[in-house]
Scaffold this active site. Structure first.
Site, PDB file in Angstrom:
ATOM      1  N   ARG A  72       0.902  -1.154   0.000  1.00  0.00           N
ATOM      2  CA  ARG A  72       0.000   0.000   0.000  1.00  0.00           C
ATOM      3  C   ARG A  72       0.945   1.209   0.000  1.00  0.00           C
ATOM      4  O   ARG A  72       1.849   1.290   0.825  1.00  0.00           O
ATOM      5  CB  ARG A  72      -0.894  -0.004   1.226  1.00  0.00           C
ATOM      6  CG  ARG A  72      -1.758  -1.279   1.313  1.00  0.00           C
ATOM      7  CD  ARG A  72      -3.054  -1.025   2.014  1.00  0.00           C
ATOM      8  NE  ARG A  72      -3.808  -2.263   2.235  1.00  0.00           N
ATOM      9  CZ  ARG A  72      -4.720  -2.732   1.405  1.00  0.00           C
ATOM     10  NH1 ARG A  72      -5.003  -2.098   0.279  1.00  0.00           N
ATOM     11  NH2 ARG A  72      -5.377  -3.843   1.680  1.00  0.00           N
ATOM     12  N   ASP A 103      -9.283  -0.814  -5.689  1.00  0.00           N
ATOM     13  CA  ASP A 103      -9.569   0.618  -5.766  1.00  0.00           C
ATOM     14  C   ASP A 103      -8.327   1.532  -5.812  1.00  0.00           C
ATOM     15  O   ASP A 103      -8.194   2.373  -6.705  1.00  0.00           O
ATOM     16  CB  ASP A 103     -10.440   0.951  -4.537  1.00  0.00           C
ATOM     17  CG  ASP A 103     -10.922   2.368  -4.548  1.00  0.00           C
ATOM     18  OD1 ASP A 103     -11.798   2.674  -5.365  1.00  0.00           O
ATOM     19  OD2 ASP A 103     -10.406   3.167  -3.748  1.00  0.00           O
ATOM     20  N   THR A 125      -8.977  -8.285  -6.293  1.00  0.00           N
ATOM     21  CA  THR A 125      -9.230  -8.043  -4.866  1.00  0.00           C
ATOM     22  C   THR A 125     -10.270  -9.057  -4.405  1.00  0.00           C
ATOM     23  O   THR A 125     -11.184  -9.388  -5.165  1.00  0.00           O
ATOM     24  CB  THR A 125      -9.760  -6.616  -4.590  1.00  0.00           C
ATOM     25  OG1 THR A 125     -10.361  -6.587  -3.275  1.00  0.00           O
ATOM     26  CG2 THR A 125     -10.812  -6.151  -5.578  1.00  0.00           C
ATOM     27  N   ASP A 127     -12.481  -8.442  -2.355  1.00  0.00           N
ATOM     28  CA  ASP A 127     -13.693  -7.736  -1.919  1.00  0.00           C
ATOM     29  C   ASP A 127     -14.842  -7.716  -2.930  1.00  0.00           C
ATOM     30  O   ASP A 127     -15.985  -7.463  -2.576  1.00  0.00           O
ATOM     31  CB  ASP A 127     -13.353  -6.283  -1.555  1.00  0.00           C
ATOM     32  CG  ASP A 127     -12.324  -6.192  -0.441  1.00  0.00           C
ATOM     33  OD1 ASP A 127     -12.244  -7.137   0.364  1.00  0.00           O
ATOM     34  OD2 ASP A 127     -11.596  -5.187  -0.390  1.00  0.00           O
ATOM     35  N   ASP A 129     -15.509  -5.454  -5.063  1.00  0.00           N
ATOM     36  CA  ASP A 129     -16.139  -4.132  -4.910  1.00  0.00           C
ATOM     37  C   ASP A 129     -15.767  -3.162  -6.033  1.00  0.00           C
ATOM     38  O   ASP A 129     -15.803  -1.947  -5.844  1.00  0.00           O
ATOM     39  CB  ASP A 129     -15.758  -3.524  -3.547  1.00  0.00           C
ATOM     40  CG  ASP A 129     -14.254  -3.301  -3.409  1.00  0.00           C
ATOM     41  OD1 ASP A 129     -13.482  -3.835  -4.233  1.00  0.00           O
ATOM     42  OD2 ASP A 129     -13.854  -2.611  -2.464  1.00  0.00           O
ATOM     43  N   ARG A 171     -13.932  -4.801   3.097  1.00  0.00           N
ATOM     44  CA  ARG A 171     -13.824  -3.334   3.152  1.00  0.00           C
ATOM     45  C   ARG A 171     -15.214  -2.736   3.307  1.00  0.00           C
ATOM     46  O   ARG A 171     -15.937  -3.105   4.219  1.00  0.00           O
ATOM     47  CB  ARG A 171     -13.086  -2.816   1.918  1.00  0.00           C
ATOM     48  CG  ARG A 171     -12.169  -1.667   2.197  1.00  0.00           C
ATOM     49  CD  ARG A 171     -11.154  -1.467   1.091  1.00  0.00           C
ATOM     50  NE  ARG A 171     -11.760  -1.408  -0.209  1.00  0.00           N
ATOM     51  CZ  ARG A 171     -11.726  -0.359  -1.020  1.00  0.00           C
ATOM     52  NH1 ARG A 171     -11.127   0.737  -0.603  1.00  0.00           N
ATOM     53  NH2 ARG A 171     -12.261  -0.393  -2.197  1.00  0.00           N
TER      54      ARG A 171
HETATM   55  O1  F6P Z   1      -9.023  -5.092   0.081  1.00  0.00           O
HETATM   56  C1  F6P Z   1      -8.701  -6.334   0.589  1.00  0.00           C
HETATM   57  C2  F6P Z   1      -8.727  -6.310   2.081  1.00  0.00           C
HETATM   58  O2  F6P Z   1      -8.390  -7.598   2.551  1.00  0.00           O
HETATM   59  C3  F6P Z   1     -10.032  -5.841   2.711  1.00  0.00           C
HETATM   60  O3  F6P Z   1     -11.013  -6.854   2.722  1.00  0.00           O
HETATM   61  C4  F6P Z   1      -9.574  -5.429   4.075  1.00  0.00           C
HETATM   62  O4  F6P Z   1     -10.438  -4.449   4.614  1.00  0.00           O
HETATM   63  C5  F6P Z   1      -8.223  -4.855   3.816  1.00  0.00           C
HETATM   64  O5  F6P Z   1      -7.768  -5.409   2.586  1.00  0.00           O
HETATM   65  C6  F6P Z   1      -7.175  -5.157   4.874  1.00  0.00           C
HETATM   66  O6  F6P Z   1      -6.020  -4.475   4.536  1.00  0.00           O
HETATM   67  P1  F6P Z   1      -4.600  -4.711   5.209  1.00  0.00           P
HETATM   68  O7  F6P Z   1      -4.087  -6.039   4.727  1.00  0.00           O
HETATM   69  O8  F6P Z   1      -3.771  -3.586   4.722  1.00  0.00           O
HETATM   70  O9  F6P Z   1      -4.826  -4.751   6.663  1.00  0.00           O
END
Ligand code: F6P
Length: 320
Positions: A72, A103, A125, A127, A129, A171
């Protein structure tokens, strides 16, 4: 185009490797060279590139995670980062980019597009979404992973006549909860897209018990609230002794399902086809089993529950 690059960014998803493999193999088939960029946009800005051969993507179609690693990288929202990224791409003579992710990945690709650099996005992803596609790569595997856990939780819930709240990822979207709730026969599904009334849910649990139900499974999407918070609210109404399971990142791992591998392979090849024709600024999707593309800006900011809410209603009708 004679040279393109591929990256994965944001939360990893099963099937990303299948997509990387397809991009590389299809590009080489078309006589186009491919560079892999490590760690998504962070690696793009840092110039962390490597030329990929056919062999480099051998033996990865079945592997979870992403062999290009992911990150990220909010810094990519700055123009400085974006221009540095383009500079690195040009340094390597790379003329187009395939960006695999959700996204945030789309936002990065959109920014590059606005600077005139051709990008094609593949929805990757768990999700589900992303607008403009019925399914994202990783969703099918994730819901099967969740389902496996839900079936196991049901065994113990029945043995002890217990109520369980299972918090799943997604998410701000409820698709994972919706699909796994229906597939597991959950008594209640709680998703961000539909309001809920905690007192009615408590009443349903009581009625279920009176009718001899041995378990209550509530699948809760993380976008609504945390599992523990939800359980506290239920226990405050009646002493259900609710147990909570937060499935967490286990949902993101594992070998991709056949469906995700095929979807990823189709997306990877389609992305190369578009770049080969010098088309960029596009997001791939699958609609009614056909591969489609839309301008990236059209799919941004449109959170889409691809599973229609008729599924939610279905569960209301058949779960008790
Ligand atoms: O977007 C994928 C996801 O797994 C979501 O379902 C979740 O909210 C988020 O990423 C968690 O992110 P991280 O791995 O940065 O904690």
């Amino acid at each position: 185009m004679k040279r393109i690059a591929v990256l994965t960014s944001g939360g990893d998803a099963p099937g990303m490797n299948s997509a990387i493999r397809a991009v590389v193999r299809k590009a080489l088939y078309e006589g186009i060279e491919v560079y892999g960029i490590n760690y998504g946009y962070a690696g793009l800005v840092a110039g962390d590139f490597k030329k990929l051969t056919r062999q480099d993507v051998g033996d990865i179609i079945q592997k979870g995670g992403t062999s290009l690693y992911s990150a990220r990288y909010p810094q990519f929202a700055t123009e400085e980062g974006q221009l540095k990224g383009i500079e690195e791409l040009k340094k390597f003579g790379i003329e187009g980019l395939v960006a695999i992710g959700g996204d945030g990945t789309y936002r990065g690709a959109h920014a590059l597009t606005q600077h005139g650099y051709p990008c094609v996005c593949i929805p990757g992803t768990i999700d589900n979404d992303i607008a403009g596609t019925d399914y994202t790569v990783g969703f099918d595997t994730a819901i099967n992973t969740v389902l496996d856990s839900l079936d196991k939780i049901r065994d113990t819930a029945t043995s002890h006549v217990r109520t369980f709240v299972i918090e799943v990822m997604g998410r701000d979207a409820g698709d994972i909860a919706l699909w796994t709730g229906i597939a597991s026969g959950a008594e209640q599904i709680i998703i961000p897209e539909v309001d809920f009334d905690i007192t009615k849910i408590a009443e349903k649990i009581r009625q279920g018990r009176e009718h001899g139900k041995k378990h209550t499974i509530i699948v809760l999407a993380e976008g609504v609230m945390g599992g523990n918070e939800f359980a506290e609210k239920l226990d405050a109404i009646d002493n259900f002794h609710v147990r909570v399971t937060v499935l967490g990142h286990v949902q993101r791992g594992g070998s991709p399902s056949a469906r995700d591998r095929v979807l990823a392979s189709r997306f990877g090849a389609a992305a190369v086809d578009l770049l080969k024709e010098d088309k960029g600024g596009l997001a791939l999707g699958i609609k009614n089993e056909a591969i489609v593309s839309n301008p990236i800006e059209d799919v941004l900011d449109k959170l889409e529950t691809t599973s229609n809410l008729a599924l939610y209603q279905l569960n209301q009708e058949i779960s008790f």
